[in-house]
Design an enzyme around this catalytic site. Structure first.
Site, PDB file in Angstrom:
ATOM      1  N   ARG A  46       0.991  -1.553  -0.313  1.00  0.00           N
ATOM      2  CA  ARG A  46      -0.004  -0.212  -0.360  1.00  0.00           C
ATOM      3  C   ARG A  46       0.854   1.564  -0.383  1.00  0.00           C
ATOM      4  NH1 ARG A  46      -4.392  -1.309   4.976  1.00  0.00           N
ATOM      5  NH2 ARG A  46      -4.778   0.585   4.182  1.00  0.00           N
ATOM      6  N   VAL A  89      -4.472  -5.314  -0.280  1.00  0.00           N
ATOM      7  CA  VAL A  89      -5.738  -6.401  -0.541  1.00  0.00           C
ATOM      8  C   VAL A  89      -7.105  -6.830   0.531  1.00  0.00           C
ATOM      9  CG1 VAL A  89      -2.620  -7.921  -0.564  1.00  0.00           C
ATOM     10  CG2 VAL A  89      -4.153  -7.658   1.493  1.00  0.00           C
ATOM     11  N   GLU A 211      20.355 -18.301  19.796  1.00  0.00           N
ATOM     12  CA  GLU A 211      20.259 -16.857  18.619  1.00  0.00           C
ATOM     13  C   GLU A 211      20.241 -15.887  21.016  1.00  0.00           C
ATOM     14  OE1 GLU A 211      16.444 -16.753  16.308  1.00  0.00           O
ATOM     15  OE2 GLU A 211      14.950 -16.468  18.082  1.00  0.00           O
ATOM     16  N   ASP A 230       7.398 -20.344  17.581  1.00  0.00           N
ATOM     17  CA  ASP A 230       8.173 -19.807  16.446  1.00  0.00           C
ATOM     18  C   ASP A 230       9.101 -20.255  16.240  1.00  0.00           C
ATOM     19  OD1 ASP A 230       8.441 -17.582  15.467  1.00  0.00           O
ATOM     20  OD2 ASP A 230      10.451 -17.163  16.784  1.00  0.00           O
ATOM     21  N   HIS A 235      11.539 -24.658  12.792  1.00  0.00           N
ATOM     22  CA  HIS A 235      12.359 -24.977  12.168  1.00  0.00           C
ATOM     23  C   HIS A 235      13.362 -26.227  13.466  1.00  0.00           C
ATOM     24  CE1 HIS A 235      12.478 -21.357  11.175  1.00  0.00           C
ATOM     25  NE2 HIS A 235      12.505 -20.756  11.525  1.00  0.00           N
TER      26      HIS A 235
HETATM   27  C1  BG6 Z   1      12.105 -17.625  12.016  1.00  0.00           C
HETATM   28  C2  BG6 Z   1      11.828 -16.844  13.869  1.00  0.00           C
HETATM   29  O1  BG6 Z   1      11.814 -18.178  12.352  1.00  0.00           O
HETATM   30  O2  BG6 Z   1      13.493 -17.771  12.414  1.00  0.00           O
HETATM   31  C3  BG6 Z   1      12.894 -15.803  14.833  1.00  0.00           C
HETATM   32  O3  BG6 Z   1      10.281 -16.235  13.629  1.00  0.00           O
HETATM   33  C4  BG6 Z   1      13.833 -16.788  14.382  1.00  0.00           C
HETATM   34  O4  BG6 Z   1      11.885 -15.023  16.014  1.00  0.00           O
HETATM   35  C5  BG6 Z   1      15.057 -17.019  13.236  1.00  0.00           C
HETATM   36  O5  BG6 Z   1      14.999 -15.223  15.154  1.00  0.00           O
HETATM   37  C6  BG6 Z   1      15.685 -17.208  12.465  1.00  0.00           C
HETATM   38  O6  BG6 Z   1      16.058 -17.874  12.038  1.00  0.00           O
HETATM   39  P1  BG6 Z   1      18.411 -17.675  11.753  1.00  0.00           P
HETATM   40  O7  BG6 Z   1      18.003 -18.346  10.475  1.00  0.00           O
HETATM   41  O8  BG6 Z   1      18.075 -16.740  11.970  1.00  0.00           O
HETATM   42  O9  BG6 Z   1      18.457 -18.933  12.813  1.00  0.00           O
END
Ligand code: BG6
Length: 476
Positions: A46, A89, A211, A230, A235
């Protein structure tokens, strides 16, 4: 009818994902001469921007997120591919503006939904209304695909009204990381690993994604979700399934997915009475990271001071099949930890009747460490005799170490480059099927429900540490 060229249409062109990941990945593909001349990148958002104004924003994003100086020669080629379309959208009529651009070329359309899931329905409807939702066009959707089994089914139903399963590419960017791609190759080409990959030899497996970042201004999003939804639902469970699945018949999407689903379905539900023994929830407080003061989760911008959402989680999981019975899997991930570090550690059992039993130091084990980040590589730790004329068998822990830098000079490509390329090739092997997503949610839902039923609170940990202290628990 269609030529093998693409219109990559980014819904959410102004957003963080687009600027931080998609645009830099597309620029890198341009640099590697993978994008042909006919490819167009159509930003949708937008704003009253023309193509030139959009190009200016893209240039800014590249400078900010590319981690390297922008090559002006490449940029001059790349910028010609950029188009912008002002679409709200929620307004069906706006899609006719998009149709005008899309119909200029008979390129295959790849729609990237880089927007929150509550917009998916409108985007699908809009694309349906202009008749641009059929094969060979395809969509890429970002996580979160739901926040529970029920909501993921709902999201999927919305997508499936307008797109068939073969047109839906569900991204888990971890599947595009080189070190994750290597897991199947490592397991299924090397007899030294293949033949010992089971509960007879393996004692435990630990998957850690630590992280250093916090929630990066995403409080509202994150606080409805937490680290388990998350990171673990997608992952970590994807990594777990690649580490534990049996060998697929072929390396195609169907065969790989079939095997992944099989292990995901064998994940043992953690009983309510065991939940506090087998899981830990944590939340970061004020602390020091890289010499700088880091604020607590509850003092992040936009926060609600009473939140009990977890920014750290550790789950001891078990897989109920012949290959893995009795092997604990420790899934650990958290934000604002001491440093960014992702690895898979495989601990091997000591040989029960070893003649060296007395000489072994209990602190050591044979270990295989697969380093995902940083210093991508693989390390094997093993016992070795210390050369010493006075002692017979003093055993020490020695290491064999492989670093990716020893085989490639350039930086490893970012996961998004790889995944965008795979979507152009129409190969879904590196994308997640709805069944995998649902199976993962089922397991995660049961954990989150047990937390609620047990009223299991978060344990606080200072930013810049490795998480809550759980040394008093039966969990590593
Ligand atoms: C994302 C999450 O899917 O993956 C984030 O939403 C996270 O919160 C990120 O920080 C981590 O990805 P990477 O590739 O930096 O390990």
């Amino acid at each position: 009818k269609f030529i093998q060229s693409y219109d990559i249409v980014i819904f959410g062109a102004k957003g963080d994902l687009s600027c931080r990941k998609l645009i830099p990945a597309l620029y890198q593909l341009e640099k590697k001469k993978i994008l042909n001349q006919k490819i167009r990148i159509i930003g949708v958002g937008r704003a009253n921007w023309n193509n030139k104004e959009y190009a200016k924003k893209v240039f800014k994003a590249l400078n900010k997120f590319c981690n390297e100086p922008i090559d002006i020669k490449i940029w001059n080629i790349f910028k010609k591919k950029l188009h912008f379309c002002n679409v709200d959208v929620t307004n069906l009529k706006d899609f006719f503006l998009l149709k005008m651009i899309l119909s200029q070329l008979i390129n295959i359309k790849i729609y990237y939904f880089a927007m929150p899931p509550n917009t998916f329905n409108n985007i699908c409807k809009g694309l349906g209304s202009i008749n641009y939702n059929n094969k060979p066009h395809r969509i890429i959707v970002e996580k979160p695909i739901g926040t529970s089994l029920a909501s993921s089914k709902e999201t999927n139903q919305q997508l499936r009204k307008y797109f068939q399963e073969e047109q839906i590419f569900r991204i888990d960017h971890y599947l595009g990381k080189e070190t994750i791609l290597n897991l199947l190759a490592l397991r299924f080409t090397n007899p030294i690993f293949y033949n010992i990959w089971n509960n007879t030899t393996i004692e435990a497996i630990k998957i850690t994604v630590a992280e250093q970042v916090g929630i990066e201004g995403r409080w509202k999003y994150f606080n409805q979700i937490g680290q388990t939804r998350d990171m673990v639902q997608n992952h970590l469970l994807q990594i777990l399934s690649l580490i534990t699945m049996s060998q697929p018949k072929k390396l195609n999407a169907n065969c790989i997915r079939e095997k992944k689903i099989k292990v995901l379905k064998s994940l043992k539900k953690i009983k309510l009475k065991d939940i506090s023994k087998n899981t830990i929830r944590g939340q970061y407080t004020t602390g020091v990271i890289n010499g700088k003061l880091a604020t607590s989760y509850l003092n992040e911008k936009g926060s609600d001071k009473n939140s009990d959402i977890e920014t750290f989680v550790l789950i001891k999981a078990n897989i109920d099949n012949k290959m893995w019975k009795g092997v604990p899997f420790y899934l650990k991930t958290g934000k604002r930890l001491k440093s960014k570090k992702s690895e898979i550690v495989i601990y091997f059992k000591n040989i029960p009747n070893s003649v060296f039993k007395k000489n072994l130091n209990d602190n050591y084990k044979n270990k295989l460490i697969i380093r995902l980040e940083p210093n991508e590589g693989i390390e094997i730790q093993f016992f070795n005799k210390m050369p010493d004329i006075n002692s017979n068998y003093k055993l020490i822990n020695s290491k064999l170490n492989f670093n990716y830098t020893s085989i490639i000079k350039n930086k490893i490509s970012d996961a998004y480059e790889r995944l965008l390329l795979e979507s152009m090739k129409n190969d879904q092997s590196l994308f997640v099927s709805q069944e995998e997503i649902e199976t993962s949610w089922e397991w995660i839902d049961s954990i989150i429900n047990s937390w609620k039923l047990n009223n299991m609170k978060v344990q606080l940990y200072p930013s810049g540490t490795w998480g809550p202290d759980f040394s008093n628990k039966n969990i590593k």
